[in-house]
Design an enzyme around this catalytic site. Sequence first.
Site, short mmCIF file in Angstrom:
data_model
loop_
_atom_site.label_atom_id
_atom_site.label_comp_id
_atom_site.label_asym_id
_atom_site.label_seq_id
_atom_site.Cartn_x
_atom_site.Cartn_y
_atom_site.Cartn_z
N CYS A 384 0.84 -1.20 0.00
CA CYS A 384 0.00 0.00 0.00
C CYS A 384 0.88 1.25 0.00
O CYS A 384 1.50 1.53 -1.02
CB CYS A 384 -0.99 -0.05 1.16
SG CYS A 384 -2.48 0.88 0.78
N HIS A 510 -3.66 -5.19 0.33
CA HIS A 510 -3.07 -5.71 1.57
C HIS A 510 -3.13 -7.24 1.60
O HIS A 510 -4.10 -7.81 2.11
CB HIS A 510 -3.84 -5.18 2.78
CG HIS A 510 -3.69 -3.73 2.99
ND1 HIS A 510 -2.82 -3.19 3.92
CD2 HIS A 510 -4.29 -2.68 2.39
CE1 HIS A 510 -2.90 -1.88 3.88
NE2 HIS A 510 -3.77 -1.52 2.97
N GLU A 512 -1.62 -9.15 3.47
CA GLU A 512 -1.51 -9.65 4.85
C GLU A 512 -2.86 -9.97 5.49
O GLU A 512 -2.92 -10.72 6.45
CB GLU A 512 -0.72 -8.65 5.72
CG GLU A 512 -1.43 -7.35 6.09
CD GLU A 512 -1.29 -6.23 5.03
OE1 GLU A 512 -1.01 -6.56 3.85
OE2 GLU A 512 -1.49 -5.07 5.39
#
Length: 547
Positions: A384, A510, A512
């Site tokens: 990001c 993202h 994650e």
Amino acid sequence: MSSKTKYIFVTGGVTSSLGKGIISASLAKLLQARGFSVTIQKLDPYINVDPGTLNPYEHGECYVTDDGAETDLDLGHYERFLNVATSQDNNVTTGRIYQSVINRERRGDYLGKTVQVIPHITNEIKEHVLELGKDDTYDVVITEIGGTVGDIESLPFIESIRQLKWDLGEKVLFIHLTLIPYLSTSGELKTKPTQHSVKTLLEYGIQPDILVCRTEHHLADDLRKKIALFCNVEQKCVIESIDAKSIYEVPLLMQQEKLDVVVCEKLKLEGNENYELKKWNKFLKNLFEPKKTIDIALIGKYVELKDSYISIAESLIHAGAKNKTKVNINWIHSSKLEDEDIHQLLSKMNGIIVAPGFGSRAVEGKINAVKYARENNIPFLGICLGMQCAVVEFARNVIGLDGAHSTEIDPDSNHPVISMMEEQKKLKNLGGTMRLGAYDCHVKENSLLHDVYEKDIISERHRHRFEFNNVYIDDFEKHGIVFSGKNIKNNLMETIEYSQHPWFVGVQYHPEYKSTVVNPHPLFINFVKAGLKHHDKTLAIPASINS
Ligand code: GLN
């Protein structure tokens, strides 16, 4: 109202940060292994409508769901443990409850009644809990009440769950997580704080069914007996939760303590008792017996509070285990990379991650980190804001666009390589208005990204307002940048990679948020693999050259 769904409420006593989220997720994991469908919900007592506007220093990372809810980081644990997506319904704050009640009042829904905490606020809370049990989607809904019993803020939640027990009877179970402190001077474990905290719950009309006791030392039988006697719970319902090496060990510890056995007994749940956690155990074996160690730098401006980047750290743990590698995370504050010796800080790294973030503080340090990774062939992952920094760095130092920047940081930049998305320009409110949640991304064939995902279309979650400025596409492509992931619908460049580097990837989304224990994220797996390659290559270079 569902006829089948059972509800478990998890409260916390004595202190905060005992790990209600991990206990809830661990119990859910065990119930899931027995064959039940389970979801976990978090009720947060603060007045923000969601944590999206909170600085990470307040409550750590803001976790984003597929449907674009900005939520508490515990939802990340729920997904990582259960491998099942959560949604807007899984996190409710006091602010959201009040907002909804006030909106209803303004619409005239309460027909002239005085609107009060009981019944209007409590009814609203109950509706949000029962919503998850609707349509029998879940056999079990576990609801974790944020904060500590006795706090003023959580009282309406506590009252609501008391009423739910009254409404639903045997379908409801209360678990109280508490602390048994150890006094080193006398060498004793003390039960008094637990007794007091259970007393507080009793004052509110709640008798816990099960006590999960956090402790540094094993609880002897006589101590369990004492806790049981003073707190009105059966001795088998006094569950020890001893400090673990890893949060991922907790489901096994809870299994050994038979938490799931007593829960199923009390809720009359009949599932597969002889379950095995095969994949989970395999993951733990790889986690605890790594073959190699690599060093990864995680660069951000909130590194003092590791919870700010918890999903990235956990993703690295999952990906590390998958590669039988211990990933040593070096948390580096980006401001250090502005005025300290960058070579000293980064030269030993086998990979560099520039984390997501907002605002201008210490952003030049992040840009310096990208430059270092690019010039020294160190595997790089920009997430990001991390990708946006990579774009800025490349524009300035490779393409030669002096003064290039993101308009978030320099609104007057003469080369706004990252700029605000059109749809964002007209927005006035900051809460809940970013580009949020899952979007499809088309992956270019023959790209590194395609090798990583082995798919043509992926879906990843987003949380941002700024975006690559397409005016500069040609400039970047001419210099070796590949836009390997695109949002076709809005023509947004979602990823960059650099063809003249062993592993250099920036992603606007993202990854994650989607890594779980049994399903580690391919991008992190591949990044760790690249880190391993870098590690082995550096080892192969004679020390004299290496220094
Ligand atoms: N601040 C940047 C944006 O709004 C990046 C956001 C992030 O890293 N989550 O686009």
